[in-house]
Design a protein around this motif. Sequence first.
Motif, PDB file in Angstrom:
ATOM      1  N   ILE A 190       0.854  -1.135  -0.108  1.00 45.51           N
ATOM      2  CA  ILE A 190       0.078  -0.063   0.128  1.00 45.51           C
ATOM      3  C   ILE A 190       0.742   1.218   0.028  1.00 45.51           C
ATOM      4  O   ILE A 190       0.508   2.196  -0.710  1.00 45.51           O
ATOM      5  N   SER A 191       1.833   1.226   0.930  1.00 46.99           N
ATOM      6  CA  SER A 191       2.666   2.464   1.099  1.00 46.99           C
ATOM      7  C   SER A 191       3.537   2.766  -0.274  1.00 46.99           C
ATOM      8  O   SER A 191       3.532   3.831  -0.879  1.00 46.99           O
ATOM      9  N   LEU A 192       4.027   1.691  -0.860  1.00 46.46           N
ATOM     10  CA  LEU A 192       4.875   1.962  -1.934  1.00 46.46           C
ATOM     11  C   LEU A 192       4.169   2.347  -3.192  1.00 46.46           C
ATOM     12  O   LEU A 192       4.362   3.125  -3.965  1.00 46.46           O
ATOM     13  N   LEU A 193       2.941   1.676  -3.326  1.00 47.52           N
ATOM     14  CA  LEU A 193       1.994   2.112  -4.720  1.00 47.52           C
ATOM     15  C   LEU A 193       1.620   3.590  -4.356  1.00 47.52           C
ATOM     16  O   LEU A 193       1.401   4.311  -5.099  1.00 47.52           O
ATOM     17  N   GLY A 194       1.181   3.959  -2.835  1.00 43.05           N
ATOM     18  CA  GLY A 194       0.824   5.464  -2.639  1.00 43.05           C
ATOM     19  C   GLY A 194       2.098   6.377  -3.226  1.00 43.05           C
ATOM     20  O   GLY A 194       1.882   7.593  -3.763  1.00 43.05           O
ATOM     21  N   ILE A 195       3.478   5.999  -2.846  1.00 41.46           N
ATOM     22  CA  ILE A 195       4.631   6.927  -3.133  1.00 41.46           C
ATOM     23  C   ILE A 195       4.621   7.091  -4.834  1.00 41.46           C
ATOM     24  O   ILE A 195       5.029   8.031  -5.182  1.00 41.46           O
ATOM     25  N   MET A 196       4.417   5.698  -5.457  1.00 39.95           N
ATOM     26  CA  MET A 196       4.369   5.706  -6.837  1.00 39.95           C
ATOM     27  C   MET A 196       3.244   6.600  -7.462  1.00 39.95           C
ATOM     28  O   MET A 196       3.766   7.421  -8.261  1.00 39.95           O
ATOM     29  N   ILE A 197       2.191   6.822  -6.819  1.00 38.68           N
ATOM     30  CA  ILE A 197       1.193   7.791  -7.433  1.00 38.68           C
ATOM     31  C   ILE A 197       1.916   9.218  -6.951  1.00 38.68           C
ATOM     32  O   ILE A 197       1.621   9.863  -8.146  1.00 38.68           O
ATOM     33  N   GLY A 198       2.476   9.597  -6.049  1.00 41.85           N
ATOM     34  CA  GLY A 198       2.843  10.788  -5.621  1.00 41.85           C
ATOM     35  C   GLY A 198       4.105  10.960  -6.580  1.00 41.85           C
ATOM     36  O   GLY A 198       4.305  12.135  -7.081  1.00 41.85           O
ATOM     37  N   ALA A 199       4.768   9.901  -7.048  1.00 37.98           N
ATOM     38  CA  ALA A 199       5.963  10.319  -8.079  1.00 37.98           C
ATOM     39  C   ALA A 199       5.448  10.787  -9.340  1.00 37.98           C
ATOM     40  O   ALA A 199       6.245  11.446  -9.893  1.00 37.98           O
ATOM     41  N   TYR A 200       4.247  10.645  -9.608  1.00 35.61           N
ATOM     42  CA  TYR A 200       3.522  11.077 -10.945  1.00 35.61           C
ATOM     43  C   TYR A 200       3.365  12.438 -11.047  1.00 35.61           C
ATOM     44  O   TYR A 200       3.645  13.116 -12.097  1.00 35.61           O
ATOM     45  N   PHE A 201       3.131  13.177  -9.645  1.00 34.02           N
ATOM     46  CA  PHE A 201       3.004  14.658  -9.696  1.00 34.02           C
ATOM     47  C   PHE A 201       4.118  15.351  -9.021  1.00 34.02           C
ATOM     48  O   PHE A 201       4.486  16.340  -9.167  1.00 34.02           O
ATOM     49  N   ILE A 202       5.129  14.616  -8.527  1.00 35.80           N
ATOM     50  CA  ILE A 202       6.414  15.230  -7.890  1.00 35.80           C
ATOM     51  C   ILE A 202       7.538  14.332  -8.357  1.00 35.80           C
ATOM     52  O   ILE A 202       7.694  13.263  -8.439  1.00 35.80           O
ATOM     53  N   ASP A 203       8.521  15.349  -8.628  1.00 33.70           N
ATOM     54  CA  ASP A 203       9.905  14.675  -9.185  1.00 33.70           C
ATOM     55  C   ASP A 203      10.700  13.900  -8.090  1.00 33.70           C
ATOM     56  O   ASP A 203      11.096  14.587  -7.108  1.00 33.70           O
ATOM     57  N   LEU A 204      10.580  12.626  -7.924  1.00 34.27           N
ATOM     58  CA  LEU A 204      10.869  11.808  -6.862  1.00 34.27           C
ATOM     59  C   LEU A 204      12.123  10.961  -7.358  1.00 34.27           C
ATOM     60  O   LEU A 204      12.206  10.147  -8.272  1.00 34.27           O
TER      61      LEU A 204
END
Length: 705
Positions: A190-204
């Motif tokens: 759950i946490s990694l998928l959530g972070i991946m979604i964030g990476a779509y909007f933020i340069d991670l």
Amino acid sequence: MAILALLAVIVFSLKPSFNGEFTIPNTPADKAANLITEEFEGIASQSTLDIVVKAPDTETLESEEAQLKMKELLTEISKDSTVVRAVSPTELNNLNTDKTIGYAQVTFAVEADKVSEKTKEHILNSLNITRDAGIQTEIRGGDIIFSEIEFEGIYEVIGIGVAFIVLAITFGSFIAAGLPILIALLGLGISLLGIMIGAYFIDLNSISIILAAMLGLAVGIDYSLFIITRFKIELANGKTIMNAIALATGTAGSAVVFAGLTVIIGLLGLAVAQIPFLTLMGVSAAISILIAVLISIITLPAILAMFGHRLSPAKENRYLRKFTGKNKKTDYVNSNKWARLVTKHPILVSLVSIAFLAVLTIPFFHMNLGLPSDGTAKTTEMTERRAYDLLTEGYGEGFNSQLVVAAKVNEVTESTPQIVQEIAQEISGLKNIQTISPLIPGPSGKIFMIQIIPASSPDDVKTKDLVNVIRAKSEDTEKEHSIELLVTGTTAMNIDISQQLNDALPLFASLIVILAYILLVMVFRSLLVPLKAVLGFLLTLGATLGFMVFVVQDGHFIDLFGFPAQSPILAFLPVITIGILFGLAMDYEIFLVSKMREIYMHTGDSHKAILHGVRDSGGVVTAAALIMMAVFFGFMMNTDAMIKSIGMALAFGVFFDAFIVRMTIVPAVMTLMGKTAWYIPKWLDRILPNIDVEGESFMNKVENK
């Protein structure tokens, strides 16, 4: 499971991506790069890569066959629509002295991050043209990344396997051992998928998700361990399954929430450094910790309600002990052997343990921070590393640490070009410069670009000194000629990032230490116990970083640990280590010493409290630390030097803190302090909030009912 499935669908539809860059805006090198980008706009919108070649033995690159193969290779590469031009080594006149090594340059019409995977694959396939002819051919991509950082699942699986064995021994049940791992994997997904979604909007950065995975997996298993341990104990006390779940969640669950919050505070504290990529790394890891906590106190109790009847109660006098002080066998004789040994010889144990950690700390004082280059971060299996080695062989160590100096003219006159030329001549006379290029004037006439090849490698302190000397010289040129010298290039940017991280280290460490002391004063209601805990954390930190310097920077046992080469310490490793170890160290301290405090408050016997604290909580702390180490060692086996460094620092940091500081130094020093350990002024005791970490007040209410 529904949330996990939903997030997976969103990730597959968005297809987010990560980058491998570490950048800090507004550093001197960043400002210089922006200035050059504005001045040479056409060049800045393009990207380049070098194709490094080495002739077969007994031949040179000037041979007719080598020339034909190079031409065929570059012609094939040029078929890609994004390639503007491809120039051979002989056209660039860059063959080394014996004509065996050179590099072609391929220029793209797009910026580095816009070069597609299809183009990269086309280039890699084209290399077979020269390779099949016996010409070693490698790629130095610069900002164009060919070898991505990735998980090497087999090593992480081994780490999880070791954690399973520890859990099986702790619980005496394979079912109970598998449950924490399944819970941790659910939270991790759950946490990694959530972070991946964030990476779509933020340069991670790609390291962010790896760090989040590392911590989320380790603490997820540990937090489930604490709650299941308490659940089994309550079953052994005769409670029903539903009541045992409630009691475990109200006591161990409270401790898990507090433990998670301390780790999250440490990770979010990375924002103090005011470095964007570091802040995002901290936030990403904090998200994985938060999800691990929520899964442990929400999902785990639900699963225990379904399968708790298949878990056997805790067995008396084996691996687990009751958390309450009501066991009849609580005298000195029946306390564990380790506690008896430590409390019998507290001075000797303290001195030996502290001396050991102090010796390990010594290398810390010559620590050199830096960011990995292709020569230190990548293995010889990667084309970038082989290209790095070829360029070093052909042109010297400094070729891979090229610097760009932008001479910014504030007042342009007719003599300006001549003055800049004289300044360039003075720069060429500095120590540690191998070659310097002719001046390249910008269209405006206010910017002149000079390219410098140092005599030392990107990771050498001498290269850092050269950058500082040129910048110091800028003060003189500004006063005399109103000309500012700005240094940039990948090497200079890495130097600036390392320096800013180094500057942030004392402030961050000070805040963490102060926060830890205040937090522990409130938890233990004592002045000396928190002081001992903080000093122990500093010993752990010094020993961990000193050990990393001894191995990675000084080169001792690097082959044993699988590092590609000696290198500076990863620039953000000390800050990350402080943030993470702070949370973990406080967790171990609280789980161990809170039991001591409980017994002391009931009996007033400080010696008995130490023995019971080690006996009752020592097993859980030991199991938790071994699980952490197993997971971190799994990541340490990764071939990428950055992941390996982080995994190694955390694995040995947990070892030093849990087994040497908390399980050895803490009981020894507590024995020496006696009752004074629990001293607190009455006025301070009255105003401090009551933090009930392990749900003692909850248990009192239950017992009263």
